[in-house]
Design a protein around this motif. Structure first.
Motif, short mmCIF file in Angstrom:
data_model
loop_
_atom_site.label_atom_id
_atom_site.label_comp_id
_atom_site.label_asym_id
_atom_site.label_seq_id
_atom_site.Cartn_x
_atom_site.Cartn_y
_atom_site.Cartn_z
N ASN A 7 -56.35 7.33 33.25
CA ASN A 7 -55.54 7.76 34.39
C ASN A 7 -56.44 8.12 35.58
O ASN A 7 -57.65 7.89 35.56
CB ASN A 7 -54.65 8.94 33.99
CG ASN A 7 -55.45 10.10 33.40
OD1 ASN A 7 -56.61 10.31 33.77
ND2 ASN A 7 -54.85 10.84 32.49
N ASP A 8 -55.84 8.73 36.62
CA ASP A 8 -56.58 8.97 37.86
C ASP A 8 -57.68 10.01 37.71
O ASP A 8 -58.57 10.08 38.56
CB ASP A 8 -55.62 9.39 38.97
CG ASP A 8 -54.82 10.64 38.62
OD1 ASP A 8 -54.89 11.09 37.46
OD2 ASP A 8 -54.11 11.16 39.49
N THR A 9 -57.67 10.84 36.65
CA THR A 9 -58.72 11.84 36.48
C THR A 9 -60.09 11.20 36.28
O THR A 9 -61.11 11.83 36.53
CB THR A 9 -58.40 12.77 35.30
OG1 THR A 9 -58.25 11.98 34.11
CG2 THR A 9 -57.13 13.55 35.55
N ASN A 13 -49.67 6.58 27.18
CA ASN A 13 -50.66 6.07 28.14
C ASN A 13 -52.06 6.61 27.91
O ASN A 13 -53.03 6.04 28.38
CB ASN A 13 -50.22 6.40 29.57
CG ASN A 13 -48.99 5.61 29.99
OD1 ASN A 13 -48.75 4.52 29.46
ND2 ASN A 13 -48.22 6.14 30.92
N SER A 14 -52.17 7.73 27.20
CA SER A 14 -53.48 8.29 26.87
C SER A 14 -53.98 7.80 25.52
O SER A 14 -54.93 8.33 24.97
CB SER A 14 -53.39 9.83 26.85
OG SER A 14 -52.98 10.32 28.10
N LYS A 41 -53.97 1.31 41.90
CA LYS A 41 -53.51 2.08 40.73
C LYS A 41 -54.65 2.34 39.78
O LYS A 41 -55.54 1.51 39.62
CB LYS A 41 -52.39 1.31 40.01
CG LYS A 41 -51.12 1.19 40.83
CD LYS A 41 -50.03 0.47 40.05
CE LYS A 41 -48.74 0.39 40.86
NZ LYS A 41 -47.67 -0.30 40.13
N PRO A 42 -54.66 3.53 39.11
CA PRO A 42 -53.63 4.57 39.10
C PRO A 42 -53.75 5.60 40.23
O PRO A 42 -53.11 6.62 40.16
CB PRO A 42 -53.86 5.23 37.74
CG PRO A 42 -55.34 5.14 37.54
CD PRO A 42 -55.73 3.82 38.13
N GLY A 44 -54.17 0.26 31.46
CA GLY A 44 -53.40 1.44 31.05
C GLY A 44 -54.18 2.41 30.18
O GLY A 44 -53.61 3.34 29.62
#
Length: 626
Positions: free
Chosen positions: A213-215, A484-485, A226-227, A210
């Protein structure tokens, strides 16, 4: 005899100095060789650049060279100087004390030499934004002290070495290359920065915990899992497993036939017995039907009005109803929310897990069939009208800040008031400091960033809602959630329950209330500042606010009064070598916030400005060190 001893000592000193000078000369010559190959035989026009045989790298301060007090070269940084040669690792790794090596933003070509692994003391390696190509040597994974590795914007290809072996790695940036193969299983719980976007990686994405993210993964068409939105295909089993599975399938098929025969036989027997029973008990049939209908209605009513007690459901229920006994469905979805359409009945039926309960309400984790997870705050005994509550929620919803968690929906009746939030799986600041997340790395830089972000968020909310008189009312570390960040978010803003002396709400592990002389006005905002000051003390000391008669604010005052200020700070911060001056500066901000006189406390905007200055100073020091 004394003269002989003095003569022997003099000879020894001369030999020692000669040896030392030879070592220095060897490092200087190695630097000059490295420079010549890096610059492709050209020399800088500026005579002040240094890097010549007639001067010393440390005492004459060659451009890009940093030495420690013992004249050992610890940093070489030749950045953005248009070098177009190759990297001579044999020469640069002659520097035994080198910890930081940066040649980023040049035009250096060729491959990364295997010999670069001989720079065993390296903690920072920056080779990004050049024209390097080829595969990375596997030997780089032996750089056990490496913390930051920048490889981005080159033409590297091949598979990555097993960098997951480097346990202390906190930054890995390799975007904009041509790497292929699978991504190594890094320790993502330690990584603070990670980016492998726009390469040719394939296969499943490793478990990111977690953290990213996808970036961090975009531009790799063959990556899945995932993600990323692309799911991984099921892997085909080996031939032995497939033959074994076929045998199992045959057995299951025959068992299925047998079971079907048994079911058919049982059905025939059942019909015969039922027909016989029907003839014998015609007189009692109507009574039995009536009891079954009554029981069914009772069961349905029970399941509709609340949750069944059991392992999969908590005792969370909402007994709100109209006079006719029909459950209200007036769940208000806020206009700015991205939440899907949700009814009050769906909220009732979904399984719920109790996260915390206090005097004035409870907090629940609610999970739906589509795996959507929400957090629902249930407030009770708040004597506020439905209209006032709705206006209050709508005003707070209009004010958005990245470090303030917005409400997604709310429900209000005479008996119940509910507020729905997006569930934050990383837990709270309280858990990071004292609870289940406390084993995670939470260093000085992370704590200072949390303080700065929270200060900005609180100051923004106070400014926008000052005229409406809406403060937080219950600011504490358990109400600071980590998104999440891995950014802190103030939750439950404006959800306060007022009694004669204090403002309080749900408690998840720590408890402190700001004394409130009146249920409104500027004092409410000063109480928020006080509670924010207590959070700063938690960040600095790592101690609980109140436990077994211990009061954190009182203890800090007593230690500072005795001029033992350093004893206040968390031992983990002292062990990591956090800057004591900046910790003291943040402590002074906290002490101003917890001043007993509300009038003497600074505003939240003043607090945010003071912390911002401390963080900028800290950021500058990090840049200068690297």
């Amino acid at each position: 005899m004394d003269e002989i001893h003095i003569w022997v000592l003099s000879i020894s000193l001369i030999l020692l100095l000669h040896t030392t000078n030879s070592a220095d000369e060897a490092e200087k010559q190695a630097l000059l060789n490295f420079y010549q190959r890096l610059s492709n035989g050209t020399h800088p026009i500026d005579p002040d650049f240094g890097w010549n045989a007639s001067s010393d790298p440390c005492s004459d301060r060659w451009n890009g060279i940093t030495c420690n007090s013992g004249s050992f070269i610890k940093k070489v940084a030749l950045e953005g100087l248009s070098f177009n040669g190759i990297l001579d690792a044999n020469s640069i790794c002659t520097l035994n004390s080198l910890t930081v090596f940066s040649i980023q933003n040049n035009s250096i070509h060729g491959e990364i030499p295997t010999e670069l692994a001989n720079c065993k003391q390296l903690t920072h390696l920056y080779v990004n934004d050049n024209r390097f190509s080829g595969s990375l040597p596997p030997s780089l994974s032996r750089l056990n002290n490496l913390k930051r590795l920048f490889l981005s914007s080159n033409s590297f290809s091949g598979e990555l070495p097993d960098f997951a072996r480097i346990s202390g790695l906190v930054t890995f940036l390799a975007q904009n290359n041509q790497f292929r193969g699978e991504i190594p299983a890094f320790d993502f719980s330690n990584l603070q920065q990670f980016n492998v976007s726009f390469n040719n990686f394939s296969g499943p994405v490793p478990e990111l915990n977690g953290r990213f993210n996808d970036t961090s993964l975009l531009g790799n068409p063959s990556l899945c899992g995932k993600p990323l939105p692309k799911a991984c295909p099921p892997s085909s089993p080996p031939m032995k497993q497939r033959s074994k599975s076929r045998s199992v399938e045959r057995i299951l098929m025959y068992l299925g036939y047998i079971l079907l025969a048994l079911v058919f036989f049982s059905f025939i027997v059942y019909r015969i017995i039922r027909r016989k029973k029907k003839r014998e008990s015609k007189s009692n049939n109507s009574k039995t039907k009536k009891e079954v209908v009554t029981e069914s209605k009772t069961k349905a009513s029970s399941e509709y009005s609340g949750y069944k007690t059991g392992g999969s459901r908590s005792e969370f229920s909402i007994p709100s109803s109209t006079g006719s006994g029909v459950v209200s469905s007036a769940l208000v979805i806020l206009s700015k929310s991205k939440m899907r359409d949700l009814t009050f009945e769906e909220l009732l039926k979904a399984p719920a897990e109790l996260l915390g309960r206090g005097r004035y309400g409870s907090l629940y984790k609610v999970t739906f069939e589509d795996e959507t997870t929400l957090a629902v705050k249930r407030i009770k005994d708040w004597t506020i009208s439905s209209g006032d509550f709705r206006r209050r929620m709508e005003k707070v919803d209009k004010v958005r800040h990245p470090n303030v968690l917005p409400a997604m929906a709310f429900y209000c009746s005479k008996q119940e008031k509910l507020v729905v939030y997006e569930y934050q799986q990383n837990g709270s600041l309280f858990n990071f400091l004292h609870g289940t997340q406390s084993e995670k790395n939470f260093d000085w830089g992370s704590r200072l960033s949390v303080a700065a972000s929270l200060g900005e968020g609180l100051a923004f909310m106070h400014k926008e809602l000052y005229e409406d008189g809406i403060s937080h009312g219950n600011l504490k570390s358990s109400n600071i959630l980590i998104n999440n960040s891995i950014e802190p978010c103030i939750s439950e803003y404006g959800l306060m329950v007022i009694d004669n002396k204090a403002i309080s709400s749900v408690d998840h592990g720590n408890s402190y209330n700001a004394i409130c002389p009146s249920p409104g006005g500027p004092s409410l905002f000063k109480d928020d500042v006080y509670n924010f000051g207590v959070i700063l003390l938690e960040l600095l000391t790592g101690k609980l606010v109140q436990t077994n008669g211990f009061d954190l604010a009182t203890w800090v005052h007593s230690v500072v009064r005795e001029e033992w200020t350093v004893e206040v700070f968390d031992k983990a911060l002292i062990a990591e070598g956090a800057n004591e001056e900046r910790m003291v500066n943040l402590l002074q901000v906290a002490l101003k916030c917890i001043d007993p006189s509300p009038e003497a406390r600074p505003s939240s905007q003043q607090v945010a400005n003071m912390i911002s200055i401390i963080k900028e100073d800290d950021d500058r020091s990090i840049v200068s060190e690297t």
